[in-house]
Design an enzyme around this catalytic site. Structure first.
Site, PDB file in Angstrom:
ATOM      1  N   ASP A 141     -12.017 106.665 -36.252  1.00  0.00           N
ATOM      2  CA  ASP A 141     -11.824 105.822 -35.076  1.00  0.00           C
ATOM      3  C   ASP A 141     -11.709 106.580 -33.623  1.00  0.00           C
ATOM      4  O   ASP A 141     -12.168 107.529 -33.451  1.00  0.00           O
ATOM      5  CB  ASP A 141     -10.575 104.813 -35.194  1.00  0.00           C
ATOM      6  CG  ASP A 141     -10.738 103.269 -34.815  1.00  0.00           C
ATOM      7  OD1 ASP A 141     -10.920 103.203 -33.523  1.00  0.00           O
ATOM      8  OD2 ASP A 141     -10.800 102.545 -35.435  1.00  0.00           O
ATOM      9  N   HIS A 174      -7.982 101.056 -29.939  1.00  0.00           N
ATOM     10  CA  HIS A 174      -8.418 100.475 -31.072  1.00  0.00           C
ATOM     11  C   HIS A 174      -8.125 101.294 -32.340  1.00  0.00           C
ATOM     12  O   HIS A 174      -7.448 100.736 -33.431  1.00  0.00           O
ATOM     13  CB  HIS A 174      -9.805 100.545 -30.880  1.00  0.00           C
ATOM     14  CG  HIS A 174     -10.780  99.680 -32.246  1.00  0.00           C
ATOM     15  ND1 HIS A 174     -11.350 100.511 -33.164  1.00  0.00           N
ATOM     16  CD2 HIS A 174     -11.065  98.555 -32.337  1.00  0.00           C
ATOM     17  CE1 HIS A 174     -11.619  99.715 -34.053  1.00  0.00           C
ATOM     18  NE2 HIS A 174     -11.856  98.633 -33.601  1.00  0.00           N
ATOM     19  N   SER A 331     -13.226  94.680 -37.500  1.00  0.00           N
ATOM     20  CA  SER A 331     -12.206  96.154 -37.364  1.00  0.00           C
ATOM     21  C   SER A 331     -10.793  95.959 -37.844  1.00  0.00           C
ATOM     22  O   SER A 331     -10.006  96.785 -38.413  1.00  0.00           O
ATOM     23  CB  SER A 331     -12.195  96.381 -35.794  1.00  0.00           C
ATOM     24  OG  SER A 331     -13.198  97.284 -35.799  1.00  0.00           O
TER      25      SER A 331
END
Length: 390
Positions: A141, A174, A331
């Protein structure tokens, strides 16, 4: 012609005896290209355009490299070689979250949902005491804020593969949010699992397929060298269909690494994108927070193995070590499943990725998901994530 435009291509070689030495001899001796072995690559070398960059794994399962070539060279040389399996232009991949609709402070509903058969929520999250202990979850990520209180020292550095990225610190948010959903102390499914940051995406949440492939090759080597083979990859990213990326994911699952990937947020068939189309990965779609409707953004279809909560999912943020964030997307659904695999492994031992997919499906709740689109309903499996009972 030296002035023809060049683009980066990812090349996967066929799995045949001494293919690398033969192919790399040809590149260096006949094509005057330098080959940078994986051991020689550093963050600064990511931007060196003159060398081809080897991303082969040490176990020989994955053989290949990325390099800058003209279309003419690709067509006349690479495509014609018998030792080449895939030649593909490098593509941009990105995080799979959707812009938040509204932010409300409320308990983490996704956790409450995945330990029971159906709504209404009972206000509790019940899970096995082993809590994923002894399982490594690789978060592929934007990096992780490893000092965050949610991680209690269980978040470790892996490596960095994105151009212009200085470290595996999360400059986007994220990766930290996803990591905390998988294994945070408050927000996490598997509260004792170890998290390893493999940074392949930049501050904007995007990266190239070549960088992601390099990160996955790193994980394959780590897994092969480790005595602990309890390895789970959580990959909340995606992009255009990529044969190269799918083949690399398959190399990991063949080696016994569990790979969990986002279905994508384009409200289309997940088989049209990568890595969601790779059948050996566990591909995760997203459901709402208030009911079991599929979200309007979630991809669907036969490539989606399971659905998990993906709306307004609260997790760790990156402003400070107590910060929270709330994101929506496939996600966010993905690390719920990665954490669940960690729970299963810690509770009842590891299995092959194919056997694990069956175990996950056996635990799952059937028939609760509501698909509003008839095409989605006709082509999709109706399996909703459930964690193992204590």
């Amino acid at each position: 012609s030296s002035h023809a435009p060049k683009k980066v291509y990812n090349i996967i070689l066929k799995n045949i005896e001494s293919v690398q030495s033969t192919h790399y001899d040809w590149l260096t001796n006949e094509q005057n290209r330098c080959v940078e072995q994986k051991s020689e690559q550093s963050i600064s070398s990511i931007n060196n355009k003159y060398c081809v960059k080897d991303f082969s794994s040490q176990d020989g399962r994955l053989k290949g490299y990325s390099g800058l070539f003209t279309q003419e060279f690709v067509n006349n040389e690479l495509m014609k070689r018998k030792d080449v399996d895939v030649v593909e232009e490098d593509q941009i991949m990105s995080i799979k979250y959707v812009a938040p609709r509204d932010i409300q402070n409320k308990p983490r509903e996704g956790l409450d949902r995945i330990d029971q058969a159906k709504f209404p929520l009972d206000g509790k999250y019940t899970y096995p005491n082993s809590s994923g202990q002894g399982v490594n979850i690789f978060i592929v990520d934007t990096g992780i804020r490893k000092t965050h209180k949610e991680f209690g020292g269980r978040a470790k550095s892996g490596s960095v593969f994105c151009g212009g990225c200085e470290s595996d610190d999360d400059e986007n948010g994220h990766g930290t949010n996803c990591a905390s959903i998988a294994a945070g102390k408050t927000f996490g499914v598997a509260k004792k699992a170890t998290l390893i940051a493999v940074r392949v995406l930049d501050a904007n949440g995007s990266g190239k397929a070549s960088e992601i492939i390099n990160g996955l090759s790193f994980i394959l080597d780590q897994h092969n060298h480790a005595t602990n083979k309890n390895s789970v990859v959580s990959m909340s990213l995606g992009g255009p269909k990529s044969k190269a990326l799918n083949k690399v994911v398959k190399a990991l699952t063949d080696a016994g690494v569990h790979v969990v990937v986002a279905a994508g947020n384009e409200a289309i068939d997940a088989c049209l994108e990568s890595p969601s189309s790779e059948l050996s990965a566990i591909t995760v779609g997203a459901t709402e927070d208030k009911n079991d409707h599929i979200t309007e953004f979630s991809n669907f279809g036969k490539c989606v193995d399971i659905y998990a909560p993906g709306r307004n999912v609260k997790g760790a943020g990156i402003k400070n070590d107590h910060d929270t964030s709330e994101e929506s997307g496939t996600s966010q659904a993905t690390p719920h499943v990665a954490g669940t695999l960690a729970l299963i492994i810690a509770q009842s031992g590891n299995k092959s990725p194919a056997q694990m997919a069956v175990a996950l499906d056996n635990l799952s709740i059937k028939g609760t998901i509501v698909f509003d689109d008839p095409k989605a309903k006709a082509t999709s499996k109706n399996s909703f994530l459930r964690v193992p009972a204590p």
